[in-house]
Motif scaffolding. Structure first.
Motif, short mmCIF file in Angstrom:
data_model
loop_
_atom_site.label_atom_id
_atom_site.label_comp_id
_atom_site.label_asym_id
_atom_site.label_seq_id
_atom_site.Cartn_x
_atom_site.Cartn_y
_atom_site.Cartn_z
N LYS A 46 0.87 -1.32 0.11
CA LYS A 46 0.11 -0.02 0.03
C LYS A 46 0.99 1.30 0.05
O LYS A 46 1.80 1.49 0.75
CB LYS A 46 -0.91 0.18 1.33
N LEU A 47 0.74 1.89 -1.07
CA LEU A 47 1.40 3.49 -1.10
C LEU A 47 0.68 4.34 -0.78
O LEU A 47 -0.42 4.53 -1.14
CB LEU A 47 2.04 3.46 -2.60
N GLU A 48 1.19 5.34 0.04
CA GLU A 48 0.37 6.72 0.34
C GLU A 48 1.55 7.77 -0.26
O GLU A 48 2.34 7.95 0.39
CB GLU A 48 0.32 6.84 1.96
N ILE A 49 1.04 8.26 -1.29
CA ILE A 49 1.59 9.72 -1.80
C ILE A 49 0.94 10.98 -1.52
O ILE A 49 -0.21 11.13 -1.77
CB ILE A 49 1.84 9.29 -3.17
N GLY A 50 1.85 11.90 -1.02
CA GLY A 50 1.40 13.28 -0.88
C GLY A 50 1.85 14.11 -2.00
O GLY A 50 3.04 14.10 -2.24
N ASN A 53 -1.55 19.49 -1.75
CA ASN A 53 -2.78 19.47 -0.36
C ASN A 53 -3.40 17.92 -0.93
O ASN A 53 -4.55 17.82 -0.35
CB ASN A 53 -3.51 20.57 -0.67
N LYS A 54 -3.15 17.08 -1.72
CA LYS A 54 -3.67 15.94 -1.97
C LYS A 54 -2.99 14.72 -1.64
O LYS A 54 -1.81 14.76 -1.71
CB LYS A 54 -4.05 15.95 -3.52
N THR A 55 -3.46 13.66 -1.15
CA THR A 55 -3.06 12.40 -0.60
C THR A 55 -3.93 11.29 -1.37
O THR A 55 -5.02 11.42 -1.28
CB THR A 55 -3.04 12.22 0.93
N MET A 56 -2.85 10.15 -2.06
CA MET A 56 -3.40 9.36 -2.92
C MET A 56 -3.09 8.15 -2.01
O MET A 56 -1.80 7.93 -1.98
CB MET A 56 -3.07 9.53 -4.42
N ILE A 57 -3.80 7.27 -1.74
CA ILE A 57 -3.73 5.68 -1.39
C ILE A 57 -3.83 4.87 -2.24
O ILE A 57 -5.19 4.93 -2.74
CB ILE A 57 -4.26 5.31 0.01
N VAL A 58 -2.84 4.01 -3.06
CA VAL A 58 -3.04 2.86 -3.87
C VAL A 58 -2.53 1.68 -3.48
O VAL A 58 -1.57 1.40 -2.57
CB VAL A 58 -2.23 3.45 -5.24
N TYR A 76 -2.00 -0.77 -10.50
CA TYR A 76 -2.53 -0.15 -8.99
C TYR A 76 -4.05 -0.04 -9.10
O TYR A 76 -4.74 0.04 -10.23
CB TYR A 76 -1.82 0.89 -8.85
N GLU A 77 -4.33 -0.01 -7.59
CA GLU A 77 -5.76 0.04 -7.55
C GLU A 77 -5.85 1.33 -6.33
O GLU A 77 -5.30 1.30 -5.45
CB GLU A 77 -6.47 -1.29 -7.08
N ILE A 78 -6.86 2.37 -6.84
CA ILE A 78 -6.73 3.46 -5.91
C ILE A 78 -7.78 3.06 -4.89
O ILE A 78 -8.89 2.70 -5.14
CB ILE A 78 -7.33 4.85 -6.72
N LEU A 79 -7.32 3.26 -3.70
CA LEU A 79 -8.21 2.77 -2.47
C LEU A 79 -8.84 4.25 -1.90
O LEU A 79 -9.96 4.11 -1.46
CB LEU A 79 -7.21 2.10 -1.43
N GLU A 80 -7.97 5.22 -1.80
CA GLU A 80 -8.60 6.42 -1.39
C GLU A 80 -7.76 7.68 -1.73
O GLU A 80 -6.45 7.70 -2.19
CB GLU A 80 -8.45 6.29 0.11
N THR A 81 -8.53 8.79 -2.05
CA THR A 81 -7.95 9.94 -2.35
C THR A 81 -8.55 11.25 -1.36
O THR A 81 -9.60 11.08 -1.09
CB THR A 81 -8.28 10.63 -3.90
N LYS A 82 -7.42 11.65 -0.85
CA LYS A 82 -7.97 12.95 0.36
C LYS A 82 -7.46 14.19 -0.07
O LYS A 82 -6.28 14.23 -0.67
CB LYS A 82 -7.30 12.44 1.67
N VAL A 83 -8.19 15.17 0.23
CA VAL A 83 -7.72 16.64 -0.15
C VAL A 83 -7.91 17.41 1.08
O VAL A 83 -8.96 17.35 1.79
CB VAL A 83 -8.98 17.14 -1.30
N ALA A 84 -6.82 17.84 1.37
CA ALA A 84 -6.65 18.68 2.63
C ALA A 84 -7.47 20.11 2.31
O ALA A 84 -7.24 20.61 1.34
CB ALA A 84 -5.23 19.07 2.93
N GLU A 85 -8.20 20.41 3.38
CA GLU A 85 -8.96 21.60 3.26
C GLU A 85 -8.17 22.80 3.95
O GLU A 85 -7.52 22.47 5.03
CB GLU A 85 -10.28 21.46 3.89
N ASN A 86 -8.20 23.88 3.35
CA ASN A 86 -7.57 24.95 4.06
C ASN A 86 -8.63 25.80 5.00
O ASN A 86 -9.75 26.17 4.41
CB ASN A 86 -7.10 26.28 2.86
N PHE A 87 -8.48 25.70 6.13
CA PHE A 87 -9.32 26.57 7.08
C PHE A 87 -8.82 27.74 7.46
O PHE A 87 -7.81 27.82 8.06
CB PHE A 87 -9.63 25.67 8.39
N GLU A 88 -9.52 28.91 7.15
CA GLU A 88 -8.79 29.98 7.57
C GLU A 88 -9.75 30.84 8.39
O GLU A 88 -10.83 30.65 8.64
CB GLU A 88 -8.80 31.07 6.23
#
Length: 88
Positions: A46-50, A53-58, A76-88
């Motif tokens: 399992k790879l987690e790539i940053g 502001n986006k993280t992809m887990i494959v 590869y198979e994409i397990l999850e894609t996360k996008v970091a939110e900017n809170f201001e």
């Protein structure tokens, strides 16, 4: 197969030099452990790539030394894609 070569052959990252740079900056984890560009990857890892502001887990499903663009997504198979939110 080396991590940087896998990322290039699978076309997750366009250039091997960019894959090496990202890995050596500590932005890639293999099975929740810090990875270097020379780290070996295997089927089932399992790879987690940053990416900024986006993280992809494959999950690696197969390893092919050389591949056509149309076959690269089968490596590869994409397990999850996360996008970091900017809170201001």
């Amino acid at each position: 197969m080396r991590l940087d070569k896998f990322l290039k052959v699978s076309r997750i990252i366009k250039r091997r030099s960019v894959a090496k740079e990202i890995a050596d900056k500590g932005r890639i984890l293999i099975n929740d452990r810090q990875a270097k560009s020379s780290s070996n990857v295997a089927v089932g890892d399992k790879l987690e790539i940053g990416f900024g502001n986006k993280t992809m887990i494959v999950k690696i499903t197969q390893i092919i030394e050389t591949t056509k663009k149309s076959d690269a997504a089968e490596m590869y198979e994409i397990l999850e894609t996360k996008v970091a939110e900017n809170f201001e």
